[in-house]
Design an enzyme around this catalytic site. Structure first.
Site, mmCIF file in Angstrom:
data_model
loop_
_atom_site.group_PDB
_atom_site.id
_atom_site.type_symbol
_atom_site.label_atom_id
_atom_site.label_comp_id
_atom_site.label_asym_id
_atom_site.label_seq_id
_atom_site.Cartn_x
_atom_site.Cartn_y
_atom_site.Cartn_z
ATOM 1 N N LYS A 1 12.325 49.491 55.484
ATOM 2 C CA LYS A 1 12.825 48.031 55.009
ATOM 3 C C LYS A 1 14.166 48.247 54.284
ATOM 4 O O LYS A 1 14.155 49.364 53.564
ATOM 5 C CB LYS A 1 11.681 47.252 54.352
ATOM 6 C CG LYS A 1 12.288 45.769 54.196
ATOM 7 C CD LYS A 1 11.642 44.867 55.701
ATOM 8 C CE LYS A 1 11.833 43.605 55.755
ATOM 9 N NZ LYS A 1 11.289 42.890 56.875
HETATM 10 P P1 NAD Z 1 16.193 32.836 56.532
HETATM 11 O O1 NAD Z 1 16.814 33.149 55.393
HETATM 12 O O2 NAD Z 1 16.550 32.394 57.795
HETATM 13 O O3 NAD Z 1 15.204 31.334 56.284
HETATM 14 C C1 NAD Z 1 14.333 31.260 55.128
HETATM 15 C C2 NAD Z 1 14.384 29.588 54.747
HETATM 16 O O4 NAD Z 1 13.539 29.464 53.737
HETATM 17 C C3 NAD Z 1 15.719 29.025 54.471
HETATM 18 O O5 NAD Z 1 15.863 28.008 55.227
HETATM 19 C C4 NAD Z 1 15.606 28.846 53.011
HETATM 20 O O6 NAD Z 1 16.310 27.863 52.506
HETATM 21 C C5 NAD Z 1 14.051 28.627 52.729
HETATM 22 N N1 NAD Z 1 13.647 28.723 51.521
HETATM 23 C C6 NAD Z 1 13.939 29.713 50.715
HETATM 24 N N2 NAD Z 1 13.054 29.585 49.450
HETATM 25 C C7 NAD Z 1 12.366 28.480 49.548
HETATM 26 C C8 NAD Z 1 11.410 27.871 48.986
HETATM 27 N N3 NAD Z 1 11.234 28.444 47.651
HETATM 28 N N4 NAD Z 1 10.764 26.707 49.436
HETATM 29 C C9 NAD Z 1 11.053 26.253 50.469
HETATM 30 N N5 NAD Z 1 11.970 26.903 51.430
HETATM 31 C C10 NAD Z 1 12.740 27.929 50.681
HETATM 32 O O7 NAD Z 1 14.908 33.875 56.677
HETATM 33 P P2 NAD Z 1 13.764 34.201 57.804
HETATM 34 O O8 NAD Z 1 14.608 35.366 58.509
HETATM 35 O O9 NAD Z 1 13.591 32.997 58.623
HETATM 36 O O10 NAD Z 1 12.638 34.838 57.128
HETATM 37 C C11 NAD Z 1 11.658 34.069 56.451
HETATM 38 C C12 NAD Z 1 10.524 34.805 56.248
HETATM 39 O O11 NAD Z 1 9.978 35.567 57.588
HETATM 40 C C13 NAD Z 1 10.636 36.343 55.344
HETATM 41 O O12 NAD Z 1 9.426 36.163 54.658
HETATM 42 C C14 NAD Z 1 10.955 37.369 56.167
HETATM 43 O O13 NAD Z 1 10.529 38.341 55.702
HETATM 44 C C15 NAD Z 1 10.000 36.867 57.408
HETATM 45 N N6 NAD Z 1 10.321 37.562 58.479
HETATM 46 C C16 NAD Z 1 11.394 37.406 59.254
HETATM 47 C C17 NAD Z 1 11.598 37.865 60.446
HETATM 48 C C18 NAD Z 1 12.933 37.701 61.294
HETATM 49 O O14 NAD Z 1 12.930 38.209 62.531
HETATM 50 N N7 NAD Z 1 14.057 36.998 60.699
HETATM 51 C C19 NAD Z 1 10.738 38.810 61.084
HETATM 52 C C20 NAD Z 1 9.303 38.900 60.349
HETATM 53 C C21 NAD Z 1 9.214 38.197 58.926
#
Ligand code: NAD
Length: 465
Positions: A104
Site C-alpha cells: 500500500k
Molecule cells: P473516494 O475518495 O473516491 O471517496 C470517499 C468518499 O467518502 C468521498 O465522497 C468523501 O467525500 C467521503 N467522505 C470522506 N470522509 C467522510 C466522512 N467523515 N463522512 C462521510 N463521508 C466522508 O474513495 P474510495 O476510492 O471510494 O475509497 C473509499 C474507501 O474504500 C476507502 O476506505 C478505501 O481504502 C476503500 N477501498 C477503495 C477501493 C477502490 O477501488 N477505490 C478498493 C478497496 C477499498
C-alpha cells in the site's frame, strides 16, 4: 481513528485467527510483520515555492510477487495506516485467490487544494521516487487507485514508468486502474462497488446467514444507508438501487447527509455533489451526518474511511447487516460489541472487487489483448446455428428480442463482471462455510482472516521462510 489504532485493530483480528488455527508463533510473526516500509520526502515547485511532500510505500508480504495495493492521497495518512492497509491487502488477495502479495502507498496531501496541473507534477515526482526503488514495477509492485486518487493519477504513473523504462514491453502492467485508452480494463472503475453488490447478492442466497441477521426475502425493497458517495459508495449505491431495487434511504457525506425513505436517486445526488461540492442543498438534506449511520435500516454500507463505527457509537447502530466497503470502518472495540448480534461482512472480503479486477487488468496488459476479442464472434456463430436448428426442428420462431439476448457473445465488460461475480461468490461460500463449521469462530471477520492465513502460511511453508 489514528493509524496506530487501525494497525492494532488489524493485528488483533490476525491474532484471533492465528489462535483459532493454532499457527506456530514464528510463522504468525513472519506473516504479520511488514517486510519493509519506504518513506520519502520530496520537493515540488508550486507557484515559485518548493513544497515538500511526504509519501510512503509499504511492502507487507512478498510471498507472491508482484505485491499489490492502492496509493491514497490524504492529509491524515501516516506510516501505521499504510502498514495496516498493506497487511489487509496481503490477507485480501489470499482470501479471494488473487496471486499477489500485499502492499500500500500514501501521500500526505489534501488533493482538493491543488490544481490538476500541480497534482500531475506531484504525482509524477512521487512516482519517480517509487520507480527508482522498484516500488512500482510490473513484476514486483503494482499500485492502483485508492482514496483521493483515480485513473488520471494512474495514467501519469504509467507514463512516468514508461519514460524511465522505455524498452520494457510490460510497462503498462506497472499500475492498474488506468483509463481504457491507456490500457485500462472495462469495469475497473466500478469494480469495488460492483463487488460490494455481488457480496450482498450472495449473502441473500444463504438462508442461514439471513436468519442470523434477521432479514428475509431478497434485496428488493431493503433499506440501505451508504456513508461516502465516492468511487466505491457511488457504484455500490447505484447498482443496488437501479438493478436490484434496494432503497437507498440515506447517504452520508462530509458536509451532512441526505434522507429519503422512498429511496434516493443516486445519479441525481452524484451530479449535485459534482456541481456543489457536497450534499448541502439536495432535497432531504440534514447537517448532522455522523448521527445518520445510526438510523434504522437493513444494511449499512460504510464506504468512506476507517474508524467511523467505534466505541462511542457502536451501541447505537441499528442496521442488521454492516457491509464494510471501506477499509477498517469498524474499530476492534466496536467490532467486539457488535459481532455477536449483527452480521458484519468484513472489508477483507467485501471490498475485494477492486483488486480482483486489477488482477484482470494486469493479466490483460501482459497478454496485450482485450478479453473476448478472440472468441466473441465464434460464440455468436455457434449460437446462431443452435437457434436455427431449434427453429427448424420445432417449426417455431424464437422472438427477435429474446434472440438478441441469447446471441450476444461476451464482451470484455461481460467477462470482467462474470469473473468478479464468480470470485465474490466463491469467497463468500468459503467464508460462510468456515464460520458455520467451527464453533471457535464467532464471526465472518475471523473466518475470512483464518482462510487467508491458512493460504499465506502454506505458501511460506512451501518455500521455507
Ligand atoms: P473516494 O475518495 O473516491 O471517496 C470517499 C468518499 O467518502 C468521498 O465522497 C468523501 O467525500 C467521503 N467522505 C470522506 N470522509 C467522510 C466522512 N467523515 N463522512 C462521510 N463521508 C466522508 O474513495 P474510495 O476510492 O471510494 O475509497 C473509499 C474507501 O474504500 C476507502 O476506505 C478505501 O481504502 C476503500 N477501498 C477503495 C477501493 C477502490 O477501488 N477505490 C478498493 C478497496 C477499498
Amino acid at each position: 481513528m489514528s493509524g496506530k489504532e487501525f494497525l492494532r485493530s488489524v493485528d488483533q483480528v490476525f491474532d484471533n485467527a492465528a489462535r483459532v488455527l493454532k499457527l506456530p508463533a514464528y510463522l504468525a510473526n513472519q506473516i504479520k510483520s511488514p517486510n519493509a516500509t519506504y518513506k520519502v520526502n520530496f520537493g515540488v515547485r508550486i507557484q515559485n515555492k518548493i513544497n515538500t511532500f511526504t509519501g510512503f510505500r509499504c511492502v507487507h508480504s512478498d510471498h507472491l510477487e508482484p505485491v499489490k495495493g492502492g496509493i491514497r492521497y490524504a492529509l491524515n495518512a501516516d506510516q501505521d495506516e499504510v502498514e495496516a492497509l498493506a497487511a489487509l491487502m496481503t490477507y485480501k488477495c489470499a482470501l479471494v485467490d488473487i496471486p499477489f502479495g500485499g502492499s500500500k502507498g500514501a501521500l500526505i496531501i489534501d488533493p482538493g487544494i491543488y490544481s490538476q496541473q500541480d497534482i500531475e507534477r506531484i504525482t509524477r515526482r512521487f512516482a519517480q521516487e517509487l520507480i527508482k526503488r522498484d516500488l512500482i514495477n510490473p513484476s514486483q509492485n503494482v499500485p492502483a487507485p485508492d482514496m483521493g486518487t483515480g485513473e488520471k493519477e494512474m495514467a501519469w504513473i504509467a507514463d512516468e514508468y514508461k519514460r524511465l523504462h522505455p524498452t520494457d514491453i510490460n510497462a503498462s502492467a506497472c499500475v492498474t486502474g488506468k483509463p481504457i485508452n491507456k490500457q485500462g480494463i472495462r469495469g475497473r472503475t466500478e469494480a469495488t462497488g460492483r463487488g460490494v453488490q455481488f457480496a450482498i447478492k450472495e449473502f441473500f442466497r444463504h438462508e442461514k446467514d439471513k436468519k442470523r441477521a434477521n432479514v428475509s426475502g431478497n434485496i428488493e425493497g431493503k433499506k440501505i444507508i451508504v456513508q461516502g458517495l465516492g468511487n466505491v459508495g457511488f457504484h455500490a449505491a447505484k447498482f443496488l438501487s437501479e438493478e436490484d431495487g434496494a432503497l437507498i434511504t440515506a447517504v452520508v457525506e462530509r458536509d451532512g447527509a441526505v434522507l429519503n425513505d422512498k429511496g434516493i436517486n443516486i445519479e441525481k445526488l452524484k451530479s449535485h455533489i459534482a456541481r456543489r461540492g457536497g450534499v448541502k442543498g439536495f432535497k432531504g438534506f440534514v447537517s448532522n451526518g455522523s448521527k445518520v449511520i445510526e438510523r434504522n435500516c437493513d444494511i449499512l454500507i460504510p464506504a468512506a474511511m476507517e474508524g467511523v463505527i467505534n466505541k462511542n457509537n457502536a451501541k447505537n447502530i441499528s442496521a442488521k447487516v454492516i457491509v464494510e466497503a471501506a477499509n477498517g470502518p469498524i474499530t476492534y472495540e466496536a467490532d467486539q460489541a457488535l459481532r455477536t448480534h449483527k452480521v458484519i461482512i468484513p472489508d477483507l472480503y467485501a471490498n475485494a472487487g477492486g483488486v480482483t479486477v486489477s488482477y484482470f487488468e494486469w493479466v490483460k496488459n501482459l497478454a496485450r489483448i482485450r478479453f473476448g476479442r478472440l472468441h466473441k464472434r465464434e460464440e455468436e456463430n455457434k449460437l446462431i446455428s443452435l437457434i436455427n436448428t431449434i427453429e427448424n426442428l420445432t417449426g417455431m420462431e424464437v422472438k427477435a428480442s429474446k434472440k438478441k439476448i441469447i446471441l450476444k457473445g461476451a464482451d470484455e465488460i461481460d467477462l470482467v463482471r462474470s469473473g468478479l461475480d464468480d470470485t465474490m461468490r466463491q469467497a463468500y461460500v468459503e467464508m460462510s462455510y468456515k464460520f458455520h463449521a467451527s464453533n471457535k469462530i464467532k464471526d465472518f471477520r475471523t473466518s475470512a482472516m483464518a482462510i487467508a492465513l491458512q493460504k499465506v502460511a502454506k505458501s511460506y511453508d512451501t518455500i521455507g521462510i
